[in-house]
Enzyme design. Sequence first.
Site, short mmCIF file in Angstrom:
data_model
loop_
_atom_site.label_atom_id
_atom_site.label_comp_id
_atom_site.label_asym_id
_atom_site.label_seq_id
_atom_site.Cartn_x
_atom_site.Cartn_y
_atom_site.Cartn_z
N GLY A 54 0.68 -1.14 -0.28
CA GLY A 54 0.02 0.05 0.39
C GLY A 54 1.08 1.27 -0.27
N GLY A 55 1.84 0.89 1.06
CA GLY A 55 2.63 2.66 0.40
C GLY A 55 2.57 3.09 1.43
CB VAL A 252 6.12 29.73 9.26
CG1 VAL A 252 5.87 30.28 10.46
CG2 VAL A 252 4.86 30.43 8.54
N GLY A 292 6.15 19.73 0.32
CA GLY A 292 6.71 19.42 -0.47
C GLY A 292 7.32 18.00 0.29
CG ASP A 333 6.20 9.34 -4.80
OD1 ASP A 333 6.04 9.92 -6.11
OD2 ASP A 333 6.45 9.98 -3.31
CB ALA A 341 -0.47 7.41 -6.68
CG HIS A 465 -26.89 16.92 -23.95
ND1 HIS A 465 -26.28 18.01 -23.28
CD2 HIS A 465 -28.42 17.34 -22.82
CE1 HIS A 465 -26.93 19.39 -22.99
NE2 HIS A 465 -27.94 18.70 -22.59
P1 FAD Z 1 5.37 5.18 -1.69
O1 FAD Z 1 4.06 5.53 -1.91
O2 FAD Z 1 5.87 6.31 -0.85
O3 FAD Z 1 5.90 4.03 -0.92
C1 FAD Z 1 7.39 3.46 -0.47
C2 FAD Z 1 7.14 2.44 0.38
O4 FAD Z 1 8.35 1.86 0.71
C3 FAD Z 1 6.62 2.85 2.24
O5 FAD Z 1 5.65 2.15 2.39
C4 FAD Z 1 8.45 2.71 2.58
O6 FAD Z 1 7.66 2.43 3.91
C5 FAD Z 1 8.60 1.81 2.22
N1 FAD Z 1 10.28 1.69 2.77
C6 FAD Z 1 11.03 3.01 2.42
N2 FAD Z 1 12.02 2.26 2.70
C7 FAD Z 1 12.81 0.27 2.97
C8 FAD Z 1 12.93 -0.06 2.94
N3 FAD Z 1 14.55 -0.17 3.19
N4 FAD Z 1 13.07 -0.85 3.38
C9 FAD Z 1 11.82 -1.84 2.60
N5 FAD Z 1 10.60 -1.07 2.52
C10 FAD Z 1 10.45 0.67 2.93
N6 FAD Z 1 -0.47 10.75 -5.35
C11 FAD Z 1 -1.59 10.76 -6.20
O7 FAD Z 1 -1.11 10.66 -7.31
N7 FAD Z 1 -2.74 10.65 -6.09
C12 FAD Z 1 -3.17 11.59 -5.06
O8 FAD Z 1 -4.22 11.69 -4.71
C13 FAD Z 1 -2.25 11.88 -3.51
N8 FAD Z 1 -2.36 12.40 -2.67
C14 FAD Z 1 -2.00 12.01 -2.32
C15 FAD Z 1 -1.88 12.71 -0.66
C16 FAD Z 1 -0.91 12.73 0.73
C17 FAD Z 1 -1.33 13.17 2.11
C18 FAD Z 1 0.20 12.11 0.20
C19 FAD Z 1 1.72 12.89 1.37
C20 FAD Z 1 0.89 11.90 -0.84
C21 FAD Z 1 -0.45 11.79 -2.08
N9 FAD Z 1 0.20 11.48 -3.08
C22 FAD Z 1 -0.80 11.37 -4.07
C23 FAD Z 1 1.59 10.93 -3.36
C24 FAD Z 1 1.38 9.23 -3.72
O9 FAD Z 1 1.06 9.32 -2.46
C25 FAD Z 1 3.12 9.01 -3.98
O10 FAD Z 1 3.24 9.72 -5.08
C26 FAD Z 1 3.07 7.14 -3.88
O11 FAD Z 1 2.46 7.11 -2.73
C27 FAD Z 1 4.42 7.01 -4.26
O12 FAD Z 1 4.38 5.79 -4.03
P2 FAD Z 1 6.11 4.85 -4.58
O13 FAD Z 1 5.95 3.40 -4.26
O14 FAD Z 1 6.77 5.75 -5.25
O15 FAD Z 1 6.81 5.34 -2.72
P1 NAD Z 2 3.70 20.57 -2.85
O1 NAD Z 2 4.93 20.46 -3.72
O2 NAD Z 2 2.71 20.43 -3.61
O3 NAD Z 2 3.66 21.72 -2.58
C1 NAD Z 2 4.41 22.80 -1.63
C2 NAD Z 2 4.16 24.21 -1.36
O4 NAD Z 2 4.78 24.51 -0.73
C3 NAD Z 2 4.90 24.98 -2.35
O5 NAD Z 2 2.95 25.80 -2.65
C4 NAD Z 2 5.78 26.02 -2.66
O6 NAD Z 2 5.89 27.40 -2.88
C5 NAD Z 2 5.28 26.39 -0.55
N1 NAD Z 2 6.40 26.26 0.06
C6 NAD Z 2 7.40 25.35 -0.18
N2 NAD Z 2 8.49 26.21 1.08
C7 NAD Z 2 7.74 27.14 1.55
C8 NAD Z 2 7.79 28.10 3.13
N3 NAD Z 2 8.53 27.81 3.89
N4 NAD Z 2 6.83 28.44 3.70
C9 NAD Z 2 6.06 28.64 2.90
N5 NAD Z 2 5.36 28.64 1.57
C10 NAD Z 2 6.11 27.21 1.05
O7 NAD Z 2 4.01 19.46 -1.89
P2 NAD Z 2 2.84 18.93 -0.77
O8 NAD Z 2 1.57 19.80 -0.94
O9 NAD Z 2 3.34 18.86 0.57
O10 NAD Z 2 3.27 17.51 -1.69
C11 NAD Z 2 4.01 16.83 -2.06
C12 NAD Z 2 3.90 16.28 -3.22
O11 NAD Z 2 2.91 14.92 -2.70
C13 NAD Z 2 2.76 17.15 -4.32
O12 NAD Z 2 4.11 17.17 -5.01
C14 NAD Z 2 2.39 15.91 -4.97
O13 NAD Z 2 3.14 14.84 -5.14
C15 NAD Z 2 2.16 15.02 -4.36
N6 NAD Z 2 0.42 14.89 -3.55
C16 NAD Z 2 0.01 15.12 -4.63
C17 NAD Z 2 -1.98 14.70 -4.84
C18 NAD Z 2 -2.54 14.99 -5.48
O14 NAD Z 2 -2.23 14.44 -6.60
N7 NAD Z 2 -3.38 15.15 -5.48
C19 NAD Z 2 -1.51 15.06 -3.21
C20 NAD Z 2 -1.39 15.47 -2.08
C21 NAD Z 2 0.00 14.93 -2.29
#
Ligand code: FAD
Ligand code: NAD
Length: 491
Positions: A54-55, A252, A292, A333, A341, A465
């Site tokens: 799931g990650g 901030v 970020g 990532d 994802a 539509h």
């Molecule tokens: P991850 O999902 O980060 O999984 C990596 C896994 O590797 C983790 O379980 C970690 O514990 C494991 N791991 C790390 N090191 C080791 C090790 N040494 N041994 C074994 N396991 C290890 N993306 C979207 O496309 N749509 C969205 O709506 C969206 N919403 C998001 C909302 C939030 C709040 C956040 C934080 C992210 C969101 N993202 C979204 C981004 C998305 O979650 C990531 O891009 C995606 O999960 C990346 O997948 P991945 O497989 O690269 O790694």
């Molecule tokens: P982000 O890169 O989307 O946004 C970070 C924001 O913080 C930017 O607008 C940046 O200018 C601002 N920022 C940076 N430093 C700052 C500071 N010191 N003070 C004020 N603002 C500052 O990053 P995120 O929101 O943390 O999300 C991380 C990543 O996770 C996303 O880039 C995206 O790849 C992924 N994600 C995707 C989804 C989705 O697909 N719907 C949802 C959540 C997260």
Amino acid sequence: MNENSSQTQNATFEAANKPRVAIVGGGPGGYAAAFLAADLGMQVTLIDPEANPGGVCLYRGCIPSKALLHVAKLIEESQQAKNWGIDFPSPRIDLARLRTWKEGVVKKLTGGLGVLSKQRHVQYMQGRAAFENSTTLRIAKADSTETVLSFDRVIIATGSRPAILPALKIDSTRLMDSTGALNLEDIPARLLVVGGGYIGLEIGSVYAALGTRVTVVEMLPGLLPGADRDLVLPLHKRLEKMFEAILLNTTVSALKEEGAGIRAAFDRSGNNPAAKDDNREGVFDRVLVSVGRKPNSEIPGLEKTQVQVSRRGFIEVNKQLQTADPSIYAIGDVVGEPMLAHKAMHEGRVAAEAIAGHKVAFEPSAIPAVVFTDPEVAWCGLTEDQAEKENREIKVAKFPWAASGRAVTLDRPEGSTKLIIDPQTERVLGVGIVGTGAGELIAEGVLAIEMAALARDVAMTIHPHPTLSETVMESAEVFFGTSTDIFRPRR
Ligand code: FAD
Ligand code: NAD
């Protein structure tokens, strides 16, 4: 993307003694790679600290945030219903039950992935992996035992973690990253969100809908820096009503715990000094830092391999997702932006095929981006901003949703759909949509770009539509000056 999944190749692979492949990390990249590698006849071990794959996406990212955003939308719509003669009382929020529901969603989906692993005979190991050498992993298992295993190939899919701002690192339970915020411990009266990107706006919207007064601080002049400004504007306007404040050009400078809250000092030096500025500090019940994410490339023992890591911490790969070490691939990532994802999943599938010897490359023409706020913002392919930076000649054809029957029936006319078109070839190069459900609509744009569709192809495709999908067709009609629902002759 080029796929060549001939059955002959699969058969050759099975005959060749089932290569052993390890995948480190069970997120969307890791499990997509593991499942395809197993489907292609490899002997697969998937290693992750959680009980099921799931990650970040399933446990503390995409899925829990979207479950909560669904609730937020319901609350918002119930309030908007006043305009339609339906007056609901203010919602009573049972936080424990909401949390249980969200956790149930996560459990259902991660459990499902566990079942899919078993069905495919993927060996799932709950633990953390470290490199002994390019093909040998030492795995510290969740049951406190250790095992050392060798493989033919390893795919690194270790994902990313929230970036932290050292200046704001204070020892306080009120300071949260996205994981903490999604735990939904309480509904704070005032929440400060640092960073107006994907996470800040999505999670900020959830808390605002639950009743929190939300302030967003963004260092740049606009929210969602990667998106075209015209797409962000309707969202910004709506969020201005939902949030207590949106402070742009602001950072901030300090956080300090005091009494029952955290005092935040804002640096608004990016603003016009003449502008009215009474927002230089405030006290908040909780602070979410969402500025970020950082790649998880500090894998123990990685230095014993030939894998190269860039200055920004991303593992360097070629189009087959192979690192500088021929036995090691990397996806998701940990290899770079966009950190999404669906990008991770496609890379995972390409890596599995590359290991299988198929002729593949990860070279998409468009990767969709969706911000699941209300309205949603979605885009793919070339953006207007990018075209301007690259000095590329483009034509933009835009259809305002005020002219969409479906948008008006939903009382959501603020959206718009636009196509970015090559004026010479009339090919669709990019699509941008803002509006309710934009995330579902953008897939048509991705297909159009991948299939090298012309504006004419989109205009001539019959759309049902009344649906919002018609806005994609009608924006192509706008390009020709012949949209049925708006009068905008071609100039
Ligand atoms: P991850 O999902 O980060 O999984 C990596 C896994 O590797 C983790 O379980 C970690 O514990 C494991 N791991 C790390 N090191 C080791 C090790 N040494 N041994 C074994 N396991 C290890 N993306 C979207 O496309 N749509 C969205 O709506 C969206 N919403 C998001 C909302 C939030 C709040 C956040 C934080 C992210 C969101 N993202 C979204 C981004 C998305 O979650 C990531 O891009 C995606 O999960 C990346 O997948 P991945 O497989 O690269 O790694
Ligand atoms: P982000 O890169 O989307 O946004 C970070 C924001 O913080 C930017 O607008 C940046 O200018 C601002 N920022 C940076 N430093 C700052 C500071 N010191 N003070 C004020 N603002 C500052 O990053 P995120 O929101 O943390 O999300 C991380 C990543 O996770 C996303 O880039 C995206 O790849 C992924 N994600 C995707 C989804 C989705 O697909 N719907 C949802 C959540 C997260």
